[in-house]
Design a protein around this motif. Sequence first.
Motif, PDB file in Angstrom:
ATOM      1  N   GLY A   1      45.297  32.894  39.591  1.00 14.70           N
ATOM      2  CA  GLY A   1      46.491  32.804  38.782  1.00 14.70           C
ATOM      3  C   GLY A   1      47.564  33.838  38.984  1.00 14.70           C
ATOM      4  O   GLY A   1      48.551  33.820  38.284  1.00 14.70           O
ATOM      5  N   MET A   2      47.427  34.783  39.888  1.00 16.33           N
ATOM      6  CA  MET A   2      48.459  35.794  40.059  1.00 16.33           C
ATOM      7  C   MET A   2      48.947  35.766  41.505  1.00 16.33           C
ATOM      8  O   MET A   2      48.152  35.768  42.426  1.00 16.33           O
ATOM      9  N   PRO A   3      50.284  35.713  41.701  1.00 14.41           N
ATOM     10  CA  PRO A   3      50.810  35.733  43.058  1.00 14.41           C
ATOM     11  C   PRO A   3      50.474  37.054  43.733  1.00 14.41           C
ATOM     12  O   PRO A   3      50.214  38.051  43.074  1.00 14.41           O
ATOM     13  N   SER A   4      50.495  37.043  45.075  1.00 11.28           N
ATOM     14  CA  SER A   4      50.149  38.274  45.779  1.00 11.28           C
ATOM     15  C   SER A   4      51.244  39.313  45.587  1.00 11.28           C
ATOM     16  O   SER A   4      52.416  39.048  45.786  1.00 11.28           O
ATOM     17  N   GLN A   5      50.881  40.455  45.152  1.00 13.59           N
ATOM     18  CA  GLN A   5      51.732  41.606  44.937  1.00 13.59           C
ATOM     19  C   GLN A   5      50.810  42.782  44.688  1.00 13.59           C
ATOM     20  O   GLN A   5      49.602  42.628  44.678  1.00 13.59           O
ATOM     21  N   GLU A   6      51.407  43.939  44.471  1.00 15.49           N
ATOM     22  CA  GLU A   6      50.549  45.091  44.182  1.00 15.49           C
ATOM     23  C   GLU A   6      49.863  44.862  42.846  1.00 15.49           C
ATOM     24  O   GLU A   6      50.498  44.534  41.853  1.00 15.49           O
ATOM     25  N   LEU A   7      48.568  45.024  42.825  1.00 16.50           N
ATOM     26  CA  LEU A   7      47.801  44.877  41.593  1.00 16.50           C
ATOM     27  C   LEU A   7      47.230  46.226  41.196  1.00 16.50           C
ATOM     28  O   LEU A   7      46.823  47.015  42.045  1.00 16.50           O
ATOM     29  N   LEU A   8      47.221  46.472  39.914  1.00 17.28           N
ATOM     30  CA  LEU A   8      46.774  47.751  39.381  1.00 17.28           C
ATOM     31  C   LEU A   8      45.526  47.560  38.538  1.00 17.28           C
ATOM     32  O   LEU A   8      45.424  46.597  37.770  1.00 17.28           O
ATOM     33  N   THR A   9      44.623  48.498  38.632  1.00 15.45           N
ATOM     34  CA  THR A   9      43.499  48.506  37.707  1.00 15.45           C
ATOM     35  C   THR A   9      44.022  49.002  36.364  1.00 15.45           C
ATOM     36  O   THR A   9      45.120  49.572  36.271  1.00 15.45           O
ATOM     37  N   ILE A  10      43.231  48.829  35.350  1.00 14.55           N
ATOM     38  CA  ILE A  10      43.651  49.286  34.025  1.00 14.55           C
ATOM     39  C   ILE A  10      43.827  50.810  34.012  1.00 14.55           C
ATOM     40  O   ILE A  10      44.731  51.337  33.371  1.00 14.55           O
ATOM     41  N   GLY A  11      42.976  51.515  34.761  1.00  9.94           N
ATOM     42  CA  GLY A  11      43.104  52.973  34.855  1.00  9.94           C
ATOM     43  C   GLY A  11      44.395  53.394  35.541  1.00  9.94           C
ATOM     44  O   GLY A  11      45.053  54.345  35.120  1.00  9.94           O
ATOM     45  N   GLU A  12      44.761  52.685  36.610  1.00  6.63           N
ATOM     46  CA  GLU A  12      46.018  53.000  37.305  1.00  6.63           C
ATOM     47  C   GLU A  12      47.212  52.713  36.407  1.00  6.63           C
ATOM     48  O   GLU A  12      48.164  53.495  36.358  1.00  6.63           O
TER      49      GLU A  12
END
Length: 129
Positions: free
Chosen positions: A3-14
């Motif tokens: 469900g999410m297009p490709s882009q920078e993804l962050l963890t909750i900690g980041e």
Amino acid sequence: MNGMPSQELLTIGELAQRTGASVRSIRHYDEHGLLASARASNGYRMFPDKAVTQVKQIQRMIATGFTIDDIRGFPDCMLLIEGARSCDQISDVQRQRLEAIDRQIADLERRRLRLIKTLSEGAFPPVED
């Protein structure tokens, strides 16, 4: 991930590190539908980089006195643009929040004056209507 297009993804900690928000707050915002997250194969929440702006906006609105429920009713554009101006659609909510804050200030001032009187007289004054 789904469900999410490709882009920078962050963890909750980041995301927490970039925004200064606690992990617990971010989970709370996500659970109330204010953020979009997806689950990685390991089950961790992953957030698009636009979530940095969203979290900062949510923090600003909460610091102004709005509740999560208030914010959920705001137009999406107010969460997607850092420093976004208020929309006409929320003017009534803002006025209501200001009136509530004014009532709280008046109540605190009454309590403060009663406490000052108590300190100076050594006894609790009668309650006034």
